[in-house]
Scaffold this active site. Structure first.
Site, short mmCIF file in Angstrom:
data_model
loop_
_atom_site.label_atom_id
_atom_site.label_comp_id
_atom_site.label_asym_id
_atom_site.label_seq_id
_atom_site.Cartn_x
_atom_site.Cartn_y
_atom_site.Cartn_z
N ASN A 23 0.88 -1.18 0.00
CA ASN A 23 0.00 0.00 0.00
C ASN A 23 0.91 1.22 0.00
O ASN A 23 1.48 1.57 1.02
CB ASN A 23 -0.89 -0.04 1.26
CG ASN A 23 -1.68 1.24 1.44
OD1 ASN A 23 -1.75 2.07 0.53
ND2 ASN A 23 -2.29 1.41 2.60
N TRP A 24 1.03 1.82 -1.17
CA TRP A 24 1.98 2.94 -1.30
C TRP A 24 1.48 4.22 -0.63
O TRP A 24 2.22 5.17 -0.50
CB TRP A 24 2.26 3.23 -2.78
CG TRP A 24 3.03 2.15 -3.48
CD1 TRP A 24 3.55 1.01 -2.92
CD2 TRP A 24 3.39 2.12 -4.87
NE1 TRP A 24 4.20 0.27 -3.88
CE2 TRP A 24 4.13 0.92 -5.08
CE3 TRP A 24 3.18 2.98 -5.95
CZ2 TRP A 24 4.64 0.58 -6.34
CZ3 TRP A 24 3.67 2.64 -7.21
CH2 TRP A 24 4.40 1.45 -7.39
N LYS A 25 0.21 4.23 -0.26
CA LYS A 25 -0.39 5.44 0.31
C LYS A 25 -0.10 6.63 -0.62
O LYS A 25 -0.02 6.44 -1.84
CB LYS A 25 0.12 5.67 1.74
CG LYS A 25 -0.04 4.40 2.59
CD LYS A 25 0.11 4.64 4.05
CE LYS A 25 -0.06 3.31 4.78
NZ LYS A 25 -0.20 3.45 6.21
N HIS A 79 -9.74 1.36 4.75
CA HIS A 79 -8.44 1.54 5.42
C HIS A 79 -8.63 2.51 6.59
O HIS A 79 -9.40 3.47 6.48
CB HIS A 79 -7.40 2.06 4.43
CG HIS A 79 -6.02 2.03 5.02
ND1 HIS A 79 -5.58 2.99 5.90
CD2 HIS A 79 -5.00 1.14 4.88
CE1 HIS A 79 -4.34 2.68 6.27
NE2 HIS A 79 -3.97 1.57 5.67
N GLU A 115 -6.99 4.90 7.64
CA GLU A 115 -6.75 6.31 7.33
C GLU A 115 -7.97 6.93 6.64
O GLU A 115 -8.26 8.11 6.81
CB GLU A 115 -5.47 6.45 6.49
CG GLU A 115 -4.23 6.24 7.37
CD GLU A 115 -3.04 5.61 6.67
OE1 GLU A 115 -2.97 5.65 5.43
OE2 GLU A 115 -2.18 5.05 7.40
N GLU A 167 -5.94 -4.86 10.39
CA GLU A 167 -4.90 -3.86 10.61
C GLU A 167 -5.20 -3.10 11.89
O GLU A 167 -5.95 -2.12 11.86
CB GLU A 167 -4.86 -2.87 9.44
CG GLU A 167 -4.50 -3.49 8.11
CD GLU A 167 -3.90 -2.46 7.18
OE1 GLU A 167 -2.73 -2.61 6.83
OE2 GLU A 167 -4.59 -1.49 6.83
N GLY A 172 2.00 2.13 10.79
CA GLY A 172 2.99 3.20 10.67
C GLY A 172 3.66 3.57 11.98
O GLY A 172 4.32 4.59 12.08
N SER A 226 2.88 -2.26 10.48
CA SER A 226 4.31 -2.37 10.81
C SER A 226 4.92 -3.73 10.50
O SER A 226 5.79 -4.21 11.22
CB SER A 226 4.56 -1.99 12.28
OG SER A 226 4.24 -0.62 12.48
N GLY A 278 2.60 -1.26 4.32
CA GLY A 278 2.67 0.17 4.01
C GLY A 278 4.10 0.61 3.82
O GLY A 278 4.70 0.42 2.76
N GLY A 279 4.68 1.18 4.87
CA GLY A 279 6.02 1.77 4.78
C GLY A 279 7.06 0.88 4.12
O GLY A 279 7.84 1.34 3.27
#
Ligand code: PGA
Length: 254
Positions: free
Chosen positions: A12-14, A98, A100, A170, A176, A215, A236-237
């Site tokens: 997930n590149w956000k 998600h 966010e 999640e 994150g 994470s 993600g990251g």
């Protein structure tokens, strides 16, 4: 990971990326993957890059996903993107709900469920994201929250809708933050979610991929993926660096 369910790992590149950066990242990931593995690797790019990433992925074992979708099919919804548009650009998956989106854009369980339905109607596979906040976990409400989030979709569309979907657990406190759920904590929630779907349809529940996000890194991925009800990850990251993402893919046996 159960041997009967193909492993599923998504990046997930956000809101990250650039034309040059995406090309380099996808190229480096392609070069590092093993050949002939069953399962799926999905890259969820920002909307403007879907066309580019779709082209970059042609002929690859990876598939394309988006990060959000409108619940509506078409109309006066400035700034929104429909499921049919995503399908036009070669998306196979789309994230819905998600944390966010829920937190920063006020998306309710009902709205997330409608997005799930819109994705299915356009032939996309929704990835239903759910999870509790830290306060909810501390208050002992984890089970109640994730079941509520799941039920919002199960009630509207039934277990059959999960034949073409992925569930992503999640925990919000792990996204994150560098604070990952332990394999046992994650497994307990995954098992609960699978049992809840099984109450409606045991064979769909047995095949449903339930992946963990929050994470996930190279050093914890293999412990998480070793759990019987954890079928992969939403990353993600660590999906923004080829080396990190590949290490996670290798932990999933890609
Ligand atoms: P993270 O994000 O891996 O950076 O924690 C996961 C996600 O938001 O899907």
């Amino acid at each position: 990971m159960s041997s009967s369910r193909p492993t599923w790992v998504a990046g997930n590149w956000k809101m990250h990326g650039s034309l040059a950066g995406n090309a380099a990242l996808v190229d480096a990931i392609q070069k590092g993957l093993k050949a002939g593995i069953t399962g799926e690797i999905v890259l969820c790019a920002p909307f403007p890059y879907l066309d580019q990433v779709s082209r970059l992925l042609s002929g690859s074992m990876m598939t394309l996903g988006a990060q959000d979708v409108s619940q509506d099919a078409a109309g006066a919804f400035t700034g929104d993107v429909s499921a049919a548009m995503l399908a036009d650009f070669g998306c196979r998956y789309v994230l819905v709900g998600h944390s966010e989106r829920r937190r920063l854009h006020g998306e309710t369980d009902e709205k997330v469920a409608e997005k799930f339905g819109a994705a299915l109607s356009a032939g996309l596979r929704p990835v239903l994201c759910l999870g509790e906040t830290l306060a909810e976990r501390k208050a002992g409400q984890t089970e109640k929250i994730v079941i509520r989030q799941l039920e919002a979709v199960l009630t509207l569309y039934g277990a059959a809708a999960f034949q073409n979907a992925v569930l992503a657990y999640e925990p919000v406190w792990a996204i994150g933050t560098g604070r990952v759920a332990t394999p046992e904590e994650a497994e307990a929630v995954h098992r609960l979610l699978r049992e809840r779907v099984a109450m409606k349809d045991s064979s769909i529940a047995a095949e449903l991929r339930i992946v963990y996000g929050g994470s996930v890194k190279a050093d914890n991925a293999s412990f998480l993926f070793a759990q019987p009800n954890i079928d992969g990850g939403l990353i993600g990251g660590a999906s923004l660096e080829a080396k990190d993402f590949l290490a996670i893919c290798h932990a999933a046996n890609f």
